[in-house]
Write a protein that holds these residues in place. Sequence first.
Motif, PDB file in Angstrom:
ATOM      1  N   LEU A   1      28.926 -31.914   2.330  1.00  0.00           N
ATOM      2  CA  LEU A   1      29.628 -33.171   2.123  1.00  0.00           C
ATOM      3  C   LEU A   1      31.113 -32.922   1.831  1.00  0.00           C
ATOM      4  O   LEU A   1      31.500 -31.828   1.423  1.00  0.00           O
ATOM      5  CB  LEU A   1      28.990 -33.938   0.971  1.00  0.00           C
ATOM      6  N   PRO A   2      31.946 -33.933   2.045  1.00  0.00           N
ATOM      7  CA  PRO A   2      33.388 -33.756   1.824  1.00  0.00           C
ATOM      8  C   PRO A   2      33.749 -33.321   0.407  1.00  0.00           C
ATOM      9  O   PRO A   2      34.792 -32.686   0.200  1.00  0.00           O
ATOM     10  CB  PRO A   2      33.968 -35.133   2.150  1.00  0.00           C
ATOM     11  N   ASP A   3      32.911 -33.654  -0.588  1.00  0.00           N
ATOM     12  CA  ASP A   3      33.200 -33.240  -1.968  1.00  0.00           C
ATOM     13  C   ASP A   3      32.644 -31.859  -2.289  1.00  0.00           C
ATOM     14  O   ASP A   3      32.596 -31.459  -3.455  1.00  0.00           O
ATOM     15  CB  ASP A   3      32.657 -34.270  -2.963  1.00  0.00           C
ATOM     16  N   ALA A   4      32.205 -31.134  -1.235  1.00  0.00           N
ATOM     17  CA  ALA A   4      31.675 -29.767  -1.333  1.00  0.00           C
ATOM     18  C   ALA A   4      30.223 -29.721  -1.810  1.00  0.00           C
ATOM     19  O   ALA A   4      29.663 -28.630  -1.968  1.00  0.00           O
ATOM     20  CB  ALA A   4      32.544 -28.872  -2.205  1.00  0.00           C
ATOM     21  N   THR A   5      29.589 -30.872  -2.020  1.00  0.00           N
ATOM     22  CA  THR A   5      28.155 -30.874  -2.299  1.00  0.00           C
ATOM     23  C   THR A   5      27.409 -30.379  -1.069  1.00  0.00           C
ATOM     24  O   THR A   5      27.744 -30.739   0.063  1.00  0.00           O
ATOM     25  CB  THR A   5      27.675 -32.292  -2.653  1.00  0.00           C
ATOM     26  N   VAL A   6      26.387 -29.563  -1.287  1.00  0.00           N
ATOM     27  CA  VAL A   6      25.601 -29.010  -0.191  1.00  0.00           C
ATOM     28  C   VAL A   6      24.171 -29.528  -0.290  1.00  0.00           C
ATOM     29  O   VAL A   6      23.520 -29.389  -1.335  1.00  0.00           O
ATOM     30  CB  VAL A   6      25.595 -27.462  -0.231  1.00  0.00           C
ATOM     31  N   LEU A   7      23.693 -30.138   0.777  1.00  0.00           N
ATOM     32  CA  LEU A   7      22.295 -30.571   0.867  1.00  0.00           C
ATOM     33  C   LEU A   7      21.579 -29.595   1.785  1.00  0.00           C
ATOM     34  O   LEU A   7      21.915 -29.483   2.965  1.00  0.00           O
ATOM     35  CB  LEU A   7      22.204 -31.993   1.410  1.00  0.00           C
ATOM     36  N   GLU A   8      20.595 -28.877   1.228  1.00  0.00           N
ATOM     37  CA  GLU A   8      19.942 -27.791   1.948  1.00  0.00           C
ATOM     38  C   GLU A   8      18.547 -28.139   2.452  1.00  0.00           C
ATOM     39  O   GLU A   8      17.941 -27.334   3.157  1.00  0.00           O
ATOM     40  CB  GLU A   8      19.836 -26.555   1.054  1.00  0.00           C
ATOM     41  N   GLN A   9      18.026 -29.288   2.073  1.00  0.00           N
ATOM     42  CA  GLN A   9      16.675 -29.679   2.464  1.00  0.00           C
ATOM     43  C   GLN A   9      16.741 -30.896   3.382  1.00  0.00           C
ATOM     44  O   GLN A   9      17.481 -31.846   3.127  1.00  0.00           O
ATOM     45  CB  GLN A   9      15.819 -29.986   1.233  1.00  0.00           C
ATOM     46  N   SER A  10      15.929 -30.854   4.427  1.00  0.00           N
ATOM     47  CA  SER A  10      15.970 -31.922   5.423  1.00  0.00           C
ATOM     48  C   SER A  10      15.666 -33.289   4.820  1.00  0.00           C
ATOM     49  O   SER A  10      16.304 -34.286   5.171  1.00  0.00           O
ATOM     50  CB  SER A  10      14.999 -31.613   6.559  1.00  0.00           C
ATOM     51  N   LEU A  11      14.694 -33.349   3.928  1.00  0.00           N
ATOM     52  CA  LEU A  11      14.347 -34.640   3.333  1.00  0.00           C
ATOM     53  C   LEU A  11      15.488 -35.166   2.473  1.00  0.00           C
ATOM     54  O   LEU A  11      15.753 -36.381   2.457  1.00  0.00           O
ATOM     55  CB  LEU A  11      13.066 -34.511   2.506  1.00  0.00           C
ATOM     56  N   ASP A  12      16.193 -34.291   1.778  1.00  0.00           N
ATOM     57  CA  ASP A  12      17.348 -34.727   0.992  1.00  0.00           C
ATOM     58  C   ASP A  12      18.435 -35.309   1.898  1.00  0.00           C
ATOM     59  O   ASP A  12      19.105 -36.282   1.525  1.00  0.00           O
ATOM     60  CB  ASP A  12      17.919 -33.548   0.204  1.00  0.00           C
ATOM     61  N   ILE A  13      18.606 -34.709   3.068  1.00  0.00           N
ATOM     62  CA  ILE A  13      19.600 -35.229   4.015  1.00  0.00           C
ATOM     63  C   ILE A  13      19.181 -36.609   4.514  1.00  0.00           C
ATOM     64  O   ILE A  13      20.003 -37.529   4.607  1.00  0.00           O
ATOM     65  CB  ILE A  13      19.791 -34.246   5.180  1.00  0.00           C
ATOM     66  N   MET A  14      17.891 -36.769   4.828  1.00  0.00           N
ATOM     67  CA  MET A  14      17.399 -38.068   5.263  1.00  0.00           C
ATOM     68  C   MET A  14      17.666 -39.133   4.207  1.00  0.00           C
ATOM     69  O   MET A  14      18.178 -40.222   4.500  1.00  0.00           O
ATOM     70  CB  MET A  14      15.899 -37.997   5.563  1.00  0.00           C
ATOM     71  N   LEU A  15      17.297 -38.823   2.964  1.00  0.00           N
ATOM     72  CA  LEU A  15      17.452 -39.805   1.887  1.00  0.00           C
ATOM     73  C   LEU A  15      18.921 -40.087   1.604  1.00  0.00           C
ATOM     74  O   LEU A  15      19.302 -41.238   1.347  1.00  0.00           O
ATOM     75  CB  LEU A  15      16.746 -39.297   0.627  1.00  0.00           C
ATOM     76  N   TRP A  16      19.756 -39.055   1.671  1.00  0.00           N
ATOM     77  CA  TRP A  16      21.191 -39.266   1.457  1.00  0.00           C
ATOM     78  C   TRP A  16      21.736 -40.262   2.474  1.00  0.00           C
ATOM     79  O   TRP A  16      22.458 -41.208   2.119  1.00  0.00           O
ATOM     80  CB  TRP A  16      21.931 -37.933   1.579  1.00  0.00           C
ATOM     81  N   ALA A  17      21.407 -40.056   3.742  1.00  0.00           N
ATOM     82  CA  ALA A  17      21.928 -40.930   4.792  1.00  0.00           C
ATOM     83  C   ALA A  17      21.390 -42.349   4.660  1.00  0.00           C
ATOM     84  O   ALA A  17      22.148 -43.332   4.724  1.00  0.00           O
ATOM     85  CB  ALA A  17      21.580 -40.351   6.161  1.00  0.00           C
ATOM     86  N   LEU A  18      20.095 -42.466   4.465  1.00  0.00           N
ATOM     87  CA  LEU A  18      19.470 -43.795   4.472  1.00  0.00           C
ATOM     88  C   LEU A  18      19.790 -44.591   3.215  1.00  0.00           C
ATOM     89  O   LEU A  18      19.810 -45.824   3.248  1.00  0.00           O
ATOM     90  CB  LEU A  18      17.961 -43.639   4.639  1.00  0.00           C
ATOM     91  N   ARG A  19      20.037 -43.908   2.102  1.00  0.00           N
ATOM     92  CA  ARG A  19      20.402 -44.636   0.886  1.00  0.00           C
ATOM     93  C   ARG A  19      21.820 -45.180   0.957  1.00  0.00           C
ATOM     94  O   ARG A  19      22.185 -46.047   0.166  1.00  0.00           O
ATOM     95  CB  ARG A  19      20.224 -43.729  -0.328  1.00  0.00           C
ATOM     96  N   ARG A  20      22.600 -44.717   1.912  1.00  0.00           N
ATOM     97  CA  ARG A  20      23.945 -45.231   2.114  1.00  0.00           C
ATOM     98  C   ARG A  20      23.997 -46.301   3.194  1.00  0.00           C
ATOM     99  O   ARG A  20      24.838 -47.195   3.132  1.00  0.00           O
ATOM    100  CB  ARG A  20      24.895 -44.069   2.444  1.00  0.00           C
ATOM    101  N   ASN A  21      23.074 -46.225   4.130  1.00  0.00           N
ATOM    102  CA  ASN A  21      23.004 -47.258   5.164  1.00  0.00           C
ATOM    103  C   ASN A  21      21.638 -47.173   5.818  1.00  0.00           C
ATOM    104  O   ASN A  21      21.274 -46.127   6.357  1.00  0.00           O
ATOM    105  CB  ASN A  21      24.105 -47.069   6.210  1.00  0.00           C
ATOM    106  N   ASP A  22      20.893 -48.259   5.760  1.00  0.00           N
ATOM    107  CA  ASP A  22      19.520 -48.248   6.270  1.00  0.00           C
ATOM    108  C   ASP A  22      19.271 -49.498   7.110  1.00  0.00           C
ATOM    109  O   ASP A  22      18.457 -50.359   6.753  1.00  0.00           O
ATOM    110  CB  ASP A  22      18.545 -48.175   5.091  1.00  0.00           C
TER     111      ASP A  22
END
Length: 220
Positions: free
Chosen positions: A60-81
């Motif tokens: 992510l732009p703030d240098a946060t790293v998402l290493e698990q596929s499910l975390d990436i799914m939830l990150w994206a969908l919780r911002r726009n679903d």
Amino acid sequence: MQDPRLPVLYSFRRCPYAMRARLALAASGRHCELREVVLKNKPPDMLAASPKGTVPVLLLPDATVLEQSLDIMLWALRRNDPLHWLAPGAGTLDDMLGLVAACDNGFKPQLDRYKYPGRYADASAGARELGAQFLLELEARLASGSGQQLFGARAALADAAVMPFVRQFAMVDSAWFESQPWPLLRAWRADWTASPLFERAMRKYPPWTPGEAGAAYPPA
């Protein structure tokens, strides 16, 4: 040049974990810079962000790293679903996460042993049958509901998270898979793999070259 406002997704087209992440990003409309990885020659930038060395990785732009596929799914969908993948037509998000956990922790190990028996000391001829038990459970779930998706009549997170692994299982021996008593599951898989969303998520990209910009994702 990389746009510093965009997340960076390290991906490998055929990896089912990366597929589910790309599906969620495409469904949410969250834009990122996609860097297609050659797994035999993993880029140092990816390893610096995530030493585990597997895809997907979302930086992510703030240098946060998402290493698990499910975390990436939830990150994206919780911002726009816009497709309401987090609010299934039947059941709850926790119900869906439970099914995804069963896929990842129970089905995926048998899939690996079925597809790559030479890699596992404990692989046996029964791996396919053990994996098939999960597929029969999916068939029963489809039969008890709408027969269209796993949690109701419309697609949701669980469908996108589980489908890439069912697809991979089916491809090991397609004739055997097509002969099994799961017609609803076969139709579900076929509908998903023929969908415009899956086509977008499976777009081919050249391997990323360090120092160059990646591809804009999702594609138009």
